[in-house]
Design an enzyme around this catalytic site. Structure first.
Site, PDB file in Angstrom:
ATOM      1  N   LYS A 164       0.884  -0.774   0.387  1.00  0.00           N
ATOM      2  CA  LYS A 164      -0.047  -0.130   0.058  1.00  0.00           C
ATOM      3  C   LYS A 164       0.920   1.123   0.030  1.00  0.00           C
ATOM      4  O   LYS A 164       1.573   1.070   1.013  1.00  0.00           O
ATOM      5  CB  LYS A 164      -0.775  -0.046   1.444  1.00  0.00           C
ATOM      6  CG  LYS A 164      -1.680  -1.037   1.303  1.00  0.00           C
ATOM      7  CD  LYS A 164      -2.718  -1.634   2.816  1.00  0.00           C
ATOM      8  CE  LYS A 164      -1.986  -1.594   3.653  1.00  0.00           C
ATOM      9  NZ  LYS A 164      -2.504  -1.903   4.785  1.00  0.00           N
ATOM     10  N   THR A 197      -7.802   9.672   8.022  1.00  0.00           N
ATOM     11  CA  THR A 197      -7.427   8.956   7.587  1.00  0.00           C
ATOM     12  C   THR A 197      -6.624   8.236   8.341  1.00  0.00           C
ATOM     13  O   THR A 197      -6.263   6.613   8.435  1.00  0.00           O
ATOM     14  CB  THR A 197      -5.529   8.782   6.627  1.00  0.00           C
ATOM     15  OG1 THR A 197      -5.165   9.454   7.929  1.00  0.00           O
ATOM     16  CG2 THR A 197      -5.324   9.360   5.460  1.00  0.00           C
ATOM     17  N   GLY A 199      -8.137   4.391  10.153  1.00  0.00           N
ATOM     18  CA  GLY A 199      -8.488   3.785   9.831  1.00  0.00           C
ATOM     19  C   GLY A 199      -8.472   3.249   8.299  1.00  0.00           C
ATOM     20  O   GLY A 199      -8.995   1.504   8.030  1.00  0.00           O
ATOM     21  N   THR A 200      -7.985   3.686   7.604  1.00  0.00           N
ATOM     22  CA  THR A 200      -7.512   3.032   6.003  1.00  0.00           C
ATOM     23  C   THR A 200      -6.838   1.640   5.824  1.00  0.00           C
ATOM     24  O   THR A 200      -7.551   1.061   5.201  1.00  0.00           O
ATOM     25  CB  THR A 200      -6.665   3.811   5.363  1.00  0.00           C
ATOM     26  OG1 THR A 200      -5.512   4.420   6.431  1.00  0.00           O
ATOM     27  CG2 THR A 200      -7.446   5.570   4.621  1.00  0.00           C
ATOM     28  N   GLY A 201      -6.168   1.477   6.736  1.00  0.00           N
ATOM     29  CA  GLY A 201      -5.809  -0.124   6.463  1.00  0.00           C
ATOM     30  C   GLY A 201      -6.754  -1.272   6.713  1.00  0.00           C
ATOM     31  O   GLY A 201      -6.977  -2.263   6.283  1.00  0.00           O
ATOM     32  N   CYS A 202      -7.540  -1.097   8.115  1.00  0.00           N
ATOM     33  CA  CYS A 202      -8.357  -1.473   8.143  1.00  0.00           C
ATOM     34  C   CYS A 202      -9.917  -2.112   8.274  1.00  0.00           C
ATOM     35  O   CYS A 202     -10.205  -3.183   7.330  1.00  0.00           O
ATOM     36  CB  CYS A 202      -8.898  -0.972  10.347  1.00  0.00           C
ATOM     37  SG  CYS A 202      -7.616  -1.134  11.519  1.00  0.00           S
TER      38      CYS A 202
END
Length: 254
Positions: A164, A197, A199-202
């Site tokens: 990412k 931003t 919590g974008t990965g979750c």
């Protein structure tokens, strides 16, 4: 009367974010908004808001295992998302339980919160190896990829991974899907300039798991998940003084 649509069952194994922006809370919102049925195994409790992580308390490995058993034994599961684990012992028991399942597994190797707080120690990161070997897809961000040895090290492991690019510099964000034996798939899109931003990965990993449970290919699941995350970034409600949460309800406005 039409038969009711059966929602894919997604088990999210992750930490709880009291502020609601990341972790289990983001997983539940994402899975629900995308039409899945969310189940959880909470690995850690955090006292967390948009400015940082103020306290962390891990569950016992036995409790994490019991939650996984309760969900998979009675309700069944169509895909799994793994996030924050909290300890090497929890990582080991999660791996042991998931070795029994034949469903897609998306592993987000959470090490550092968006605020910069460390969420995994060296021993826990070392325990990630077993989970990466089990996972259908591992989704490191830029610093996590570096901590795991870089792109060459992940390729040498013979696993599928999504690098990412949100943490990289530049006007565009580039994400790279690498699958052994296949050409890389690369997505590039203009950066959305926002401080919201958290919590974008979750959100991305839960969305991928939900789409995999629906039967989409890996590349198609990632593409759809990226679209959802970008929409949620644009719909962020603007809460908090720091890195604020996404607007997971954006899917309702599409």
């Amino acid at each position: 009367m039409n038969a009711p649509r059966v929602a894919p069952r997604i088990l999210a194994i992750a930490g709880s974010d009291s502020g609601g922006g990341a972790g289990i809370q983001a997983d539940i919102k994402t899975i629900t908004m995308l039409g899945g049925y969310a189940m959880t195994a909470v690995t850690t409790l955090t006292a967390q808001d948009t400015t940082g992580v103020h306290m962390v308390e891990a569950a016992s490995p036995a409790m994490v295992a019991a939650q996984i058993d309760a969900c998979t034994g009675d309700l069944g599961v169509d895909a799994v998302k793994i996030g924050m684990l909290g300890s090497p012992e929890i990582a080991a028991v999660v791996a042991q339980r998931l070795e029994r399942l034949a469903v897609p597994i998306v592993f987000d190797p959470v090490m550092i919160a968006t605020s910069g707080a460390a969420l995994a120690d060296a021993a826990t990161i070392a325990a990630f190896e077993r989970l990466m070997a089990l996972a259908t897809l591992t989704t490191p961000n830029v610093p996590e990829l570096a901590a795991l040895g870089g792109a060459a090290a992940l390729r040498a492991r013979g696993i599928a991974w999504l690098g990412k690019g949100g943490d990289a510099e530049g006007p565009d964000v580039t994400d790279r899907l690498a699958v052994p034996g296949e050409d890389d798939v690369v997505w590039t899109a203009p950066r959305i300039h926002t401080r919201h931003t958290h919590g974008t990965g979750c959100t991305l990993s839960s969305a991928i798991a939900t789409h995999l449970a629906r039967g989409l290919s890996l590349a198609a699941a990632v593409a759809e998940a990226r679209r959802f995350v970008r929409a949620a970034l644009l719909a962020a409600p603007g809460f908090g003084a720091g890195s604020g949460p996404l607007g997971h309800y954006a899917v309702l406005q599409a």
